[in-house]
Scaffold this motif. Structure first.
Motif, mmCIF file in Angstrom:
data_model
loop_
_atom_site.group_PDB
_atom_site.id
_atom_site.type_symbol
_atom_site.label_atom_id
_atom_site.label_comp_id
_atom_site.label_asym_id
_atom_site.label_seq_id
_atom_site.Cartn_x
_atom_site.Cartn_y
_atom_site.Cartn_z
ATOM 1 N N VAL A 178 29.167 6.892 33.279
ATOM 2 C CA VAL A 178 29.684 7.655 34.417
ATOM 3 C C VAL A 178 31.154 7.959 34.179
ATOM 4 C CG1 VAL A 178 30.081 7.636 36.913
ATOM 5 C CG2 VAL A 178 28.052 6.512 35.964
ATOM 6 N N ARG A 179 31.529 9.200 34.440
ATOM 7 C CA ARG A 179 32.923 9.641 34.303
ATOM 8 C C ARG A 179 33.293 10.394 35.574
ATOM 9 N NH1 ARG A 179 35.500 13.238 29.399
ATOM 10 N NH2 ARG A 179 37.067 14.268 30.664
ATOM 11 N N LYS A 180 34.389 9.965 36.211
ATOM 12 C CA LYS A 180 34.816 10.590 37.467
ATOM 13 C C LYS A 180 36.298 10.922 37.400
ATOM 14 C CE LYS A 180 31.369 8.496 40.442
ATOM 15 N NZ LYS A 180 31.130 7.959 41.765
ATOM 16 N N PRO A 181 36.701 12.013 38.065
ATOM 17 C CA PRO A 181 38.120 12.382 38.070
ATOM 18 C C PRO A 181 38.957 11.331 38.799
ATOM 19 C CG PRO A 181 36.850 13.805 39.541
ATOM 20 C CD PRO A 181 35.872 12.919 38.840
ATOM 21 N N ALA A 182 40.206 11.184 38.366
ATOM 22 C CA ALA A 182 41.105 10.213 38.987
ATOM 23 C C ALA A 182 42.402 10.904 39.389
ATOM 24 C CB ALA A 182 41.396 9.067 38.023
ATOM 25 N N GLY A 183 42.602 11.026 40.692
ATOM 26 C CA GLY A 183 43.850 11.568 41.210
ATOM 27 C C GLY A 183 44.937 10.503 41.183
ATOM 28 N N GLU A 184 46.112 10.874 41.676
ATOM 29 C CA GLU A 184 47.258 9.958 41.656
ATOM 30 C C GLU A 184 46.972 8.621 42.301
ATOM 31 O OE1 GLU A 184 51.259 11.051 42.994
ATOM 32 O OE2 GLU A 184 50.836 13.047 42.181
ATOM 33 N N ARG A 185 46.348 8.640 43.477
ATOM 34 C CA ARG A 185 46.076 7.393 44.214
ATOM 35 C C ARG A 185 45.100 6.498 43.448
ATOM 36 N NH1 ARG A 185 47.735 3.322 46.738
ATOM 37 N NH2 ARG A 185 46.449 2.535 48.392
ATOM 38 N N ILE A 186 44.069 7.089 42.881
ATOM 39 C CA ILE A 186 43.091 6.319 42.106
ATOM 40 C C ILE A 186 43.770 5.698 40.885
ATOM 41 C CG2 ILE A 186 40.962 6.457 40.732
ATOM 42 C CD1 ILE A 186 40.430 6.724 43.706
ATOM 43 N N VAL A 187 44.591 6.470 40.191
ATOM 44 C CA VAL A 187 45.324 5.957 39.027
ATOM 45 C C VAL A 187 46.180 4.769 39.438
ATOM 46 C CG1 VAL A 187 47.153 6.495 37.356
ATOM 47 C CG2 VAL A 187 45.297 8.121 37.736
ATOM 48 N N GLU A 188 46.871 4.900 40.561
ATOM 49 C CA GLU A 188 47.730 3.826 41.065
ATOM 50 C C GLU A 188 46.925 2.561 41.365
ATOM 51 O OE1 GLU A 188 50.056 3.445 45.189
ATOM 52 O OE2 GLU A 188 50.666 5.200 44.018
ATOM 53 N N LEU A 189 45.798 2.722 42.036
ATOM 54 C CA LEU A 189 44.953 1.568 42.381
ATOM 55 C C LEU A 189 44.371 0.899 41.138
ATOM 56 C CD1 LEU A 189 43.031 3.016 45.448
ATOM 57 C CD2 LEU A 189 44.710 1.168 45.489
ATOM 58 N N LEU A 190 43.867 1.704 40.217
ATOM 59 C CA LEU A 190 43.239 1.139 39.025
ATOM 60 C C LEU A 190 44.254 0.444 38.112
ATOM 61 C CD1 LEU A 190 40.630 3.922 38.132
ATOM 62 C CD2 LEU A 190 40.246 1.766 39.337
ATOM 63 N N THR A 191 45.404 1.071 37.891
ATOM 64 C CA THR A 191 46.405 0.434 37.027
ATOM 65 C C THR A 191 46.945 -0.833 37.689
ATOM 66 O OG1 THR A 191 48.138 1.905 37.866
ATOM 67 C CG2 THR A 191 47.107 2.517 35.791
#
Length: 79
Positions: free
Chosen positions: A53-66
């Motif tokens: 599965v591959r899903k787009p990551a906006g700024e907020r998602i990037v922040e949460l994941l990192t």
């Protein structure tokens, strides 16, 4: 007294193929940060059906994941 270690991050995810909903540890996710929104995404393997599965990551998602310790790959463009 020593500081308590942070709790392991767990992320809610869903599979578009089998429609399964589950929680994944940071180690089960990968984040790729590219030069644009199109090339910034996170990916995982569905624990229910095995689909990639591959899903787009906006700024907020990037922040949460990192912030949650997800392994990150920075993509570079070569000229």
């Amino acid at each position: 007294m020593g500081a308590r270690p942070p709790a392991a991050a767990v992320f809610k995810a869903a599979c578009p193929d089998c429609r399964g909903r589950f929680e994944l540890a940071a180690g089960a996710l990968r984040l790729a940060i590219g030069a644009s929104d199109r090339t910034t995404f996170y990916s995982f393997t569905c624990p229910d059906c095995g689909s990639a599965v591959r899903k787009p990551a906006g700024e907020r998602i990037v922040e949460l994941l990192t912030g949650g310790g997800v392994r990150t790959l920075r993509l570079h463009i070569t000229a």
